[in-house]
Design a protein around this motif. Structure first.
Motif, mmCIF file in Angstrom:
data_model
loop_
_atom_site.group_PDB
_atom_site.id
_atom_site.type_symbol
_atom_site.label_atom_id
_atom_site.label_comp_id
_atom_site.label_asym_id
_atom_site.label_seq_id
_atom_site.Cartn_x
_atom_site.Cartn_y
_atom_site.Cartn_z
ATOM 1 N N VAL A 133 0.846 -1.197 0.000
ATOM 2 C CA VAL A 133 0.000 0.000 0.000
ATOM 3 C C VAL A 133 0.881 1.247 0.000
ATOM 4 O O VAL A 133 1.537 1.562 0.983
ATOM 5 N N TYR A 137 -0.479 7.033 4.342
ATOM 6 C CA TYR A 137 -1.125 6.664 5.606
ATOM 7 C C TYR A 137 -1.315 7.960 6.408
ATOM 8 O O TYR A 137 -0.571 8.906 6.243
ATOM 9 N N LEU A 144 -4.892 3.715 4.958
ATOM 10 C CA LEU A 144 -5.518 2.839 5.957
ATOM 11 C C LEU A 144 -6.744 2.110 5.396
ATOM 12 O O LEU A 144 -7.041 0.997 5.813
ATOM 13 N N HIS A 147 -5.467 -0.828 3.503
ATOM 14 C CA HIS A 147 -4.823 -1.660 4.516
ATOM 15 C C HIS A 147 -5.881 -2.523 5.223
ATOM 16 O O HIS A 147 -5.721 -3.729 5.373
ATOM 17 N N ARG A 148 -6.977 -1.883 5.608
ATOM 18 C CA ARG A 148 -8.036 -2.632 6.296
ATOM 19 C C ARG A 148 -8.626 -3.694 5.379
ATOM 20 O O ARG A 148 -8.946 -4.799 5.812
ATOM 21 N N ARG A 151 -6.326 -6.685 5.259
ATOM 22 C CA ARG A 151 -6.425 -7.468 6.490
ATOM 23 C C ARG A 151 -7.711 -8.291 6.481
ATOM 24 O O ARG A 151 -7.749 -9.433 6.890
ATOM 25 N N ALA A 157 -0.904 -7.098 4.644
ATOM 26 C CA ALA A 157 -1.066 -5.660 4.412
ATOM 27 C C ALA A 157 0.269 -4.986 4.701
ATOM 28 O O ALA A 157 0.721 -4.964 5.838
ATOM 29 N N PRO A 159 2.296 -1.711 4.957
ATOM 30 C CA PRO A 159 2.050 -0.256 5.034
ATOM 31 C C PRO A 159 3.250 0.580 4.604
ATOM 32 O O PRO A 159 3.866 1.258 5.400
ATOM 33 N N SER A 161 3.298 3.178 2.600
ATOM 34 C CA SER A 161 2.914 4.587 2.475
ATOM 35 C C SER A 161 3.583 5.210 1.250
ATOM 36 O O SER A 161 4.299 4.536 0.524
#
Ligand code: ADP
Ligand code: ZN
Length: 434
Positions: A133, A137, A144, A147-148, A151, A157, A159, A161
């Motif tokens: 991702v 962020y 996010l 990311h969610r 998950r 996921a 992160p 950024s």
């Protein structure tokens, strides 16, 4: 084979979808009337009470919500739950003015995770995949949100950024990222950076990309796919409604499926506010029907698009919205001609130019001017002045004949137009400074 995250919902019959929408709309209207004094006042002004809203056929009776309403109630005035039920907040990146704040309950976050997981499933994401991702962020919803989703589907996921492009390339190679999520302009930049670093595509494992948060063209899609060796998908969303995932593209890539079990979409005439017949182009309006913390009703997105209700080959029954051409407030009016930056992008790419461009608008002697700055390769740029001028003129002629607006084209040396790691800045409007 098409993958679904929630097949029974994504392929529900129209009758079932309508039944869900009716029930959820009626409940949401009651809830905001009771809990949000601002909405109650707006409804009273319009002379309606929740009893007037019995089904989605009554939706048009509700007043619109405008961005200005969000500013008037800044920061939390439209929240429909007490603060102890708010789990998190995000804020718009403020591309077009003061930031707006969106609140989410735990349940809102679960739904957001689901709709992003629907997107990930549609691009073929497996539990073993690494979802890289590169959306920012933080308060921006992009990072996010996806990311969610990753998950939720059980994938990795990652992160990363946005920014630090060299490190992104290292991670592609060392971790074997499979799915990339970022803005299309950053995807383009990552592709260019791969080429410049001389990294061959067989050293990376990207199979799909989920690119959104700004307008982009089919031509740009093809170029990104080539540079990164992946299949590129479009995702749409906005902070006010949820964030990324309000609508998502399937493998058929003929529009983005609107998550109609959570949002009702309407297309209206932006001038009169009238709901347009199915299939017409107009301003897109959304109503949230399951959100708890920040359920906007009939929110005017200012995005211009079309909605298609025909059944999609992927099996999903949710209607599909077209790639928005841009927001109505991104539309440039140049000497009376309406031009979206994405239309210029289409011409540039059809003529074999790069998508690294910027539009400079000004008003000189009371006349609007539009300069199209576009990067060319080192070879082209070092050609004779006479040849450069000829080529600039040729491109200006193509733009004039296709879009009906006279422009000045200026070729720029490679890497002279600033790259963006988030949303690209395509327009510099100096008229606003005068
Ligand atoms: P901001 O309003 O500060 O830019 P957002 O990130 O909430 O913050 O922006 C949402 C807007 O981004 C949408 O209203 C739309 O104009 C644009 N957008 C989002 N996704 C897409 C997409 N796939 N294609 C075109 N435009 C998009
Ligand atoms: Zn589909």
């Amino acid at each position: 084979m098409e993958q679904y995250w929630q097949k029974e919902i994504e392929t529900a019959s129209r009758e079932q979808l309508t039944a869900w929408q009716n029930e959820r709309l009626v409940n949401t209207v009651k809830r905001v009337y009771e809990n949000v004094p601002y909405y109650r006042a707006q409804m009273e002004k319009a002379g309606i009470t929740p009893d007037d809203i019995k089904s989605i056929d009554d939706l048009h009776k509700l007043p619109f919500t405008y961005k200005s309403d969000l500013r008037d109630t800044y920061p939390f005035g439209l929240f429909a739950v007490p603060m102890e039920q708010v789990a998190t907040m995000h804020a718009s990146s403020g591309t077009t003015g003061k930031q707006i704040v969106a609140g989410y309950t735990e349940n809102d976050l679960a739904i957001w995770g689901d709709i992003c997981a629907r997107q990930l499933a549609a691009v073929g994401c497996e539990k073993t995949d690494i979802v890289h991702v590169s959306y920012g962020y933080g308060l921006f919803t992009g990072g996010l949100g996806l990311h969610r989703g990753a998950r939720r589907i059980g994938a990795v996921a990652l992160p990363v950024s946005s920014g630090n492009t060299a490190r992104q390339l290292t991670i592609f190679q060392d971790f074997g990222s499979n799915i990339l999520c970022c803005t299309p302009s950053y995807a383009m930049y990552l592709g260019e950076s791969l080429e410049e670093a001389g990294i061959p595509l067989d050293k990376i494992k990207l199979k799909a990309g989920i690119f959104g948060a700004e307008p982009w063209t089919e031509e740009m899609r093809r170029m990104i796919e080539k540079k990164l060796g992946l299949k590129a998908y479009d995702i749409y969303g906005l902070t006010e409604i949820m964030g990324p995932g309000v609508a998502y593209e399937c493998s058929c890539q003929k529009g983005m499926h609107v998550n109609e079990d959570h949002f009702i979409i309407e297309v209206i005439d932006p001038d009169t506010g009238e709901v347009l017949p199915k299939g017409s182009e107009g301003e897109i309006v959304f109503s949230c029907i399951t959100k708890e913390a920040f359920p906007l009703l009939r929110y005017r997105t200012r995005d211009i698009g079309v909605v298609n209700y025909e059944t999609c080959e992927c099996g999903r029954t949710f209607c599909r919205m077209s790639k928005p051409r841009g927001r109505s407030d991104d539309m440039l009016i140049i000497r009376g001609v309406n031009v979206f930056p994405s239309q210029i992008e289409t011409v540039l790419m059809r003529e074999g130019h790069s998508p690294n461009y910027q539009l400079v608008v000004d008003r000189i002697n009371n006349l609007d001017t539009l300069e199209v700055k576009v990067e060319v390769t080192a070879d082209v740029f070092s050609d004779t002045v006479a040849n450069l001028t000829k080529a600039e003129k040729k491109l200006a002629d193509s733009i004039k004949s296709l879009l009906g607006v006279a422009v000045k084209v200026t070729f720029c040396a490679p890497n002279t137009i600033a790259r963006s790691t988030g949303k690209a800045v395509r327009v510099i409007d100096n008229r606003k400074l005068h």
